[in-house]
Design a protein around this motif. Structure first.
Motif, PDB file in Angstrom:
ATOM      1  N   SER A   1       0.829  -1.209   0.000  1.00 18.61           N
ATOM      2  CA  SER A   1       0.000   0.000   0.000  1.00 18.61           C
ATOM      3  C   SER A   1       0.858   1.251   0.000  1.00 18.61           C
ATOM      4  O   SER A   1       0.570   2.226  -0.716  1.00 18.61           O
ATOM      5  N   MET A   2       1.921   1.246   0.779  1.00 16.74           N
ATOM      6  CA  MET A   2       2.781   2.427   0.875  1.00 16.74           C
ATOM      7  C   MET A   2       3.508   2.698  -0.435  1.00 16.74           C
ATOM      8  O   MET A   2       3.714   3.854  -0.820  1.00 16.74           O
ATOM      9  N   VAL A   3       3.905   1.640  -1.139  1.00 17.02           N
ATOM     10  CA  VAL A   3       4.573   1.829  -2.434  1.00 17.02           C
ATOM     11  C   VAL A   3       3.634   2.528  -3.414  1.00 17.02           C
ATOM     12  O   VAL A   3       4.010   3.499  -4.079  1.00 17.02           O
ATOM     13  N   TRP A   4       2.388   2.042  -3.480  1.00 17.49           N
ATOM     14  CA  TRP A   4       1.422   2.668  -4.378  1.00 17.49           C
ATOM     15  C   TRP A   4       1.121   4.098  -3.955  1.00 17.49           C
ATOM     16  O   TRP A   4       0.936   4.984  -4.809  1.00 17.49           O
TER      17      TRP A   4
ATOM     18  N   PHE B   1       3.760   6.477  -5.155  1.00 15.12           N
ATOM     19  CA  PHE B   1       3.536   6.825  -6.561  1.00 15.12           C
ATOM     20  C   PHE B   1       2.395   7.831  -6.702  1.00 15.12           C
ATOM     21  O   PHE B   1       2.493   8.793  -7.477  1.00 15.12           O
ATOM     22  N   SER B   2       1.299   7.611  -5.958  1.00 20.95           N
ATOM     23  CA  SER B   2       0.174   8.545  -6.043  1.00 20.95           C
ATOM     24  C   SER B   2       0.558   9.919  -5.500  1.00 20.95           C
ATOM     25  O   SER B   2       0.109  10.946  -6.016  1.00 20.95           O
TER      26      SER B   2
ATOM     27  N   THR C   1       1.381  15.532  -6.483  1.00 19.47           N
ATOM     28  CA  THR C   1       2.244  16.692  -6.247  1.00 19.47           C
ATOM     29  C   THR C   1       2.483  17.442  -7.543  1.00 19.47           C
ATOM     30  O   THR C   1       2.416  18.677  -7.598  1.00 19.47           O
ATOM     31  N   VAL C   2       2.772  16.698  -8.609  1.00 19.86           N
ATOM     32  CA  VAL C   2       2.943  17.317  -9.931  1.00 19.86           C
ATOM     33  C   VAL C   2       1.664  18.037 -10.331  1.00 19.86           C
ATOM     34  O   VAL C   2       1.694  19.171 -10.817  1.00 19.86           O
ATOM     35  N   ASN C   3       0.516  17.384 -10.114  1.00 20.08           N
ATOM     36  CA  ASN C   3      -0.766  17.967 -10.502  1.00 20.08           C
ATOM     37  C   ASN C   3      -1.064  19.228  -9.712  1.00 20.08           C
ATOM     38  O   ASN C   3      -1.426  20.265 -10.286  1.00 20.08           O
ATOM     39  N   TRP C   4      -0.938  19.161  -8.387  1.00 27.78           N
ATOM     40  CA  TRP C   4      -1.200  20.329  -7.536  1.00 27.78           C
ATOM     41  C   TRP C   4      -0.274  21.484  -7.901  1.00 27.78           C
ATOM     42  O   TRP C   4      -0.711  22.627  -8.039  1.00 27.78           O
TER      43      TRP C   4
ATOM     44  N   TYR D   1      -5.285   6.090 -11.276  1.00 23.90           N
ATOM     45  CA  TYR D   1      -4.898   4.688 -11.465  1.00 23.90           C
ATOM     46  C   TYR D   1      -4.229   4.128 -10.220  1.00 23.90           C
ATOM     47  O   TYR D   1      -4.560   3.030  -9.753  1.00 23.90           O
ATOM     48  N   PHE D   2      -3.289   4.881  -9.661  1.00 22.83           N
ATOM     49  CA  PHE D   2      -2.585   4.405  -8.465  1.00 22.83           C
ATOM     50  C   PHE D   2      -3.535   4.265  -7.279  1.00 22.83           C
ATOM     51  O   PHE D   2      -3.467   3.293  -6.519  1.00 22.83           O
ATOM     52  N   ARG D   3      -4.462   5.249  -7.123  1.00 31.15           N
ATOM     53  CA  ARG D   3      -5.404   5.180  -6.007  1.00 31.15           C
ATOM     54  C   ARG D   3      -6.430   4.068  -6.200  1.00 31.15           C
ATOM     55  O   ARG D   3      -6.943   3.519  -5.224  1.00 31.15           O
TER      56      ARG D   3
END
Length: 304
Positions: free
Chosen positions: A76-79, A82-83, A88-91, A170-172
């Motif tokens: 879960s933490m790996v995904w 990534f999310s 962060t890029v989006n915000w 996708y990641f979420r």
């Protein structure tokens, strides 16, 4: 569940979803209010206050314990890492674009986002698309190409916003984590970087001092609920409405962005750029028609 309760739940879901997309739509106006502050300072404060707000929310609703099993799950933490990167890029790009009068690019990016989600599903999940979905994606590609000609280069702001949020979704979707607990972990992962950024930027980008200082600090602190509340409302709606309904509602935010950019903020809209928007609207009309038709066939099959 009785029909009356089901209707009440659907109504609650509809109000919540529409409210979320309206709040996302008018969010650029809020960031304009703090436009005198460095974009990077705004992003850092957004992370810190969002983490605090979501933590307090989870404590109030007695759900704070939900984050402990997530921290203990390596997968879960790996995904979520990534999310966190993609959101962060989006915000960051969203705030930067609004601050640099690129709201039309933001609007175009979120209009093509549903089709990007379909493309990601095709490539990463092996989902097969029918002819209408393929047609919608093809029209969207032409729209992007036309906008590239109009802008003299690829619409990188729109594409980055669309793909970053597409991969975030996708990641979420891949990790079994609720919206609020997931957002808390994502923001907690970013808080150390946000603090370092504020310390580093402090001497060169200080918060303005003067009569407006208290109001500016209030605006910065309110970045927490401005970030988190639409996501919570979205989660309430997503649990109570069909995916098709949510898919139609998601056009509300970029529509508001488009109206604000052209009629309120006065961003230039050339003929080629307008043509690209018209094509993307046609593409989305085809995509929405296909989604509604398929859902109607599924419901009819269940009744027979």
């Amino acid at each position: 569940m009785t029909d009356e309760n089901a209707a009440r739940e659907t109504k609650l879901g509809g109000i919540s979803a529409v409210s979320a997309y309206i709040l996302w739509g008018i969010a650029p106006l809020y960031f304009k209010l703090v436009g005198d502050i460095s974009v990077y300072t705004i992003i850092a404060h957004r992370v810190i206050w969002a983490a605090l707000f979501v933590a307090l929310f989870l404590i109030m609703v007695n759900r704070i314990r939900e984050i402990l099993p997530i921290f203990q799950s390596k997968k879960s933490m790996v995904w979520l890492v990534f999310s966190t990167i993609t959101i962060t890029v989006n915000w960051g790009l969203f705030v930067w674009a609004v601050d640099n009068d690129q709201l039309l690019a933001v609007s175009f990016g979120y209009f093509i986002n549903p089709l990007v989600n379909v493309a990601i599903g095709m490539v990463l999940l092996g989902e097969r698309q029918n002819k209408l979905q393929a047609l919608a994606i093809g029209i969207a590609v032409i729209a992007v190409a036309i906008q590239a000609v109009g802008l003299g280069g690829l619409p990188w702001i729109s594409l980055t916003l669309a793909f970053s949020f597409g991969f975030y979704s996708y990641f979420r979707k891949t990790v079994e984590v609720g919206a609020a607990p997931g957002l808390l972990i994502e923001t907690l992962l970013l808080v150390p970087f946000a603090v370092v950024l504020l310390i580093w930027l402090g001497p060169t980008n200080p918060i303005p001092v003067g009569d407006s200082t208290p109001s500016i600090w209030v605006l910065l602190m309110l970045l927490g609920p401005v970030t988190a509340i639409p996501l919570v409302l979205f989660s309430i709606g997503a649990r109570r409405l069909r995916l098709t309904t949510m898919g139609i509602f998601q056009y509300i935010a970029p529509s508001i962005h488009f109206i604000m950019a052209v009629w309120l903020l006065g961003e230039p809209l050339g003929q080629l750029r307008l043509l690209s928007f018209v094509l993307i609207w046609v593409s989305l009309a085809v995509f929405t028609y296909d989604s509604v038709s398929r859902q109607a066939k599924i419901r009819k099959a269940k009744r027979t």
